[in-house]
Scaffold this motif. Structure first.
Motif, short mmCIF file in Angstrom:
data_model
loop_
_atom_site.label_atom_id
_atom_site.label_comp_id
_atom_site.label_asym_id
_atom_site.label_seq_id
_atom_site.Cartn_x
_atom_site.Cartn_y
_atom_site.Cartn_z
N GLY A 342 21.84 36.26 31.08
CA GLY A 342 22.64 36.70 32.00
C GLY A 342 22.30 38.15 32.40
N ASN A 343 21.86 38.95 31.49
CA ASN A 343 21.47 40.41 31.65
C ASN A 343 20.30 40.51 32.38
N ALA A 344 19.31 39.24 32.03
CA ALA A 344 17.92 39.35 32.85
C ALA A 344 18.36 39.13 34.13
N VAL A 345 18.95 37.99 34.47
CA VAL A 345 19.40 37.57 35.96
C VAL A 345 20.08 38.83 36.77
N HIS A 346 20.94 39.69 36.01
CA HIS A 346 21.67 40.83 36.48
C HIS A 346 20.76 41.89 36.80
N LYS A 349 18.49 41.24 39.93
CA LYS A 349 19.25 41.03 41.06
C LYS A 349 19.22 39.42 41.80
N GLY A 350 19.13 38.35 40.80
CA GLY A 350 19.13 37.20 41.42
C GLY A 350 17.60 36.67 41.89
N THR A 351 16.67 37.54 41.57
CA THR A 351 15.37 37.03 42.18
C THR A 351 14.22 37.63 41.16
N GLY A 352 13.30 36.70 40.68
CA GLY A 352 12.14 36.94 39.92
C GLY A 352 11.80 35.84 39.06
N THR A 353 11.20 36.43 37.89
CA THR A 353 10.84 35.22 36.72
C THR A 353 11.49 35.53 35.64
N LEU A 354 11.91 34.44 34.71
CA LEU A 354 12.45 34.80 33.32
C LEU A 354 11.85 33.75 32.71
#
Length: 446
Positions: A342-346, A349-354
């Motif tokens: 959740g911290n990574a998604v925040h 800002k909802g765009t990227g690679t996790l």
């Protein structure tokens, strides 16, 4: 239970030493008196024996009885002689209870003195007077010695107990609010040195505990203030939305009413999540209990990845690494992973690679967000932290990362942040026990 006797230490030491000294003086006096009496008796016996031997010699030399008796007598020694014909010369027989030492002997020699009875008496009153004088001298000397010793002891004990006075003054200064004072003994190998060193160590521990308590109190006060501030925002939103909803006229548009209802629900959920986070922190502070069972980390990671894909479609989630199994609390490990993702998604800002990578004793969560500056990589684990960085503050209440680290350490591991090789941030959890080392299904963390 009786209390500690707190009579003056100076008085106790002085009285004790004086009592011991008095006992020693009495014992010495008795010994001296006994030795003096014994020596006096030996001297009297020696004088009488010498006088008898002289009388025997004079008798054999046929000295006239009158001359013999006169030569035998000396100072303190008197004699009497009863000749064989019954003639009595010298002093008369004295009573048996007189304070005299008597010696009788039979002389041998010429016919006129052969068989004569010689009686010598020594007056012991002189010895008794000398003995009495000696006793008075011993008594006066002993009393004078005790008085001099008492005066000397008062000064000596005051000097000897000066370190204790220093300890007392320092303790009183600590009680009155003074801090930082120490005895600093020059030598720590002596009794007082060890006591002073232990006293300084106790003061170090006391002041350290006091500083820690004050720091903890300050952190608690700040945390409570921040938590109250965080709760005030959603509660104020709930109150405002509820009041607006109540005040809506009957003919108000349904869309507007539904918007206010959703606002009430969203803000109440936000407050509920914050309360749940605060409860989790309270459990961690109190020493939470973990229900440890074998947990497949890869299965956990895939489940969390599906949830992220649903809530953040713009984020690409990858799960890598072997299918490790660890011994841990499934619910708390899921919470750790959820907080990190959740911290990574925040941050993205909802765009990227996790990327979630499974390791033998934990996992790592890597994102492609703006990253975290070095000085802030430890601060983000503080409670309710706010960072003025490109990455921004934590998602949600700002308690997710502190809770994640708390549960990681409760498992015996640790959680920290580091820079990702291609930019972004990487959170690494390590130290989880392999499931093969399980000893019991439920363990309480240290």
């Amino acid at each position: 239970m009786t209390g500690l006797r707190t009579t003056s230490l100076r008085r106790r030491v002085t009285v004790t030493v004086l009592v011991v000294l008095a006992v020693v003086l009495v014992a010495v006096g008795l010994v001296v008196d006994t030795v003096f009496r014994a020596q006096a008796e030996r001297d009297v016996n020696a004088v009488l024996t010498a006088r008898v031997q002289l009388a025997q010699q004079l008798a054999k030399q046929n000295v006239a009885p009158q001359n013999l008796l006169r030569r035998v007598e000396t100072r303190g020694v008197q004699g009497s002689l009863r000749l064989p014909d019954g003639t009595f010369l010298g002093a008369a027989d004295l009573p048996a209870d007189a304070r005299l030492r008597l010696v009788r002997a039979t002389l041998s020699g010429p016919a006129r003195i052969n068989g004569a009875k010689l009686t010598l008496t020594a007056d012991e009153s002189l010895v008794a007077a000398a003995e009495q004088s000696l006793r008075w001298v011993l008594l006066a000397t002993g009393v004078a010695a005790l008085l001099v010793a008492a005066a000397a002891l008062l000064l000596a004990v005051r000097f000897a107990l000066a370190p204790l006075d220093a300890m007392t003054r320092l303790a009183r200064s600590i009680v009155s609010g003074g801090r930082g004072g120490r005895l600093a003994p020059e030598r720590t190998g002596t009794e007082l040195g060890r006591a002073a060193a232990a006293f300084d160590s106790a003061l170090d521990a006391l002041e350290g505990a006091e500083r820690a308590a004050r720091a903890s109190e300050e952190r608690t006060r700040r945390f409570v203030a921040d938590a109250a501030h965080e709760l005030r925002t959603p509660l104020a939103g709930v109150q405002a939305a509820a009041e607006a909803l109540v005040q809506q006229p009957p003919d108000a548009p349904a869309e507007h009413r539904e918007h206010l209802q959703l606002l009430v629900i969203r803000e109440s959920q936000r407050a509920g999540r914050l309360v749940a986070d605060l409860l989790d922190l309270a459990r961690l502070d109190a020493g939470t209990e973990l229900e440890r069972t074998p947990v497949a980390l890869r299965e956990l990671a895939h489940a969390q990845a599906e949830q992220v894909r649903l809530t953040a479609p713009g984020v690409t989630v990858e799960v890598t690494g072997p299918g490790a199994r660890v011994l841990g609390d499934r619910t708390r490990l899921t919470q750790i992973l959820a907080n990190l993702t959740g911290n990574a998604v925040h941050a993205m800002k909802g765009t990227g690679t996790l990327t979630v990578e499974i390791t033998a004793d934990g996992f790592t969560v890597t994102d492609t967000g703006p990253g975290m500056p070095g000085p802030d990589r430890e601060r983000i684990f503080d409670r309710l932290v706010r960072l003025d960085t490109a990455r921004g503050q934590q998602a949600g209440s700002g308690l997710g990362l502190p809770i994640a680290r708390g549960f990681a350490r409760a498992h015996g591991g640790d959680l920290w942040c580091e820079a990702a090789p291609g930019g972004g941030a990487r959170f690494r959890l390590t130290g989880l026990a392999p499931a093969a080392q399980a000893n019991s299904p439920s363990m309480r963390p240290e």
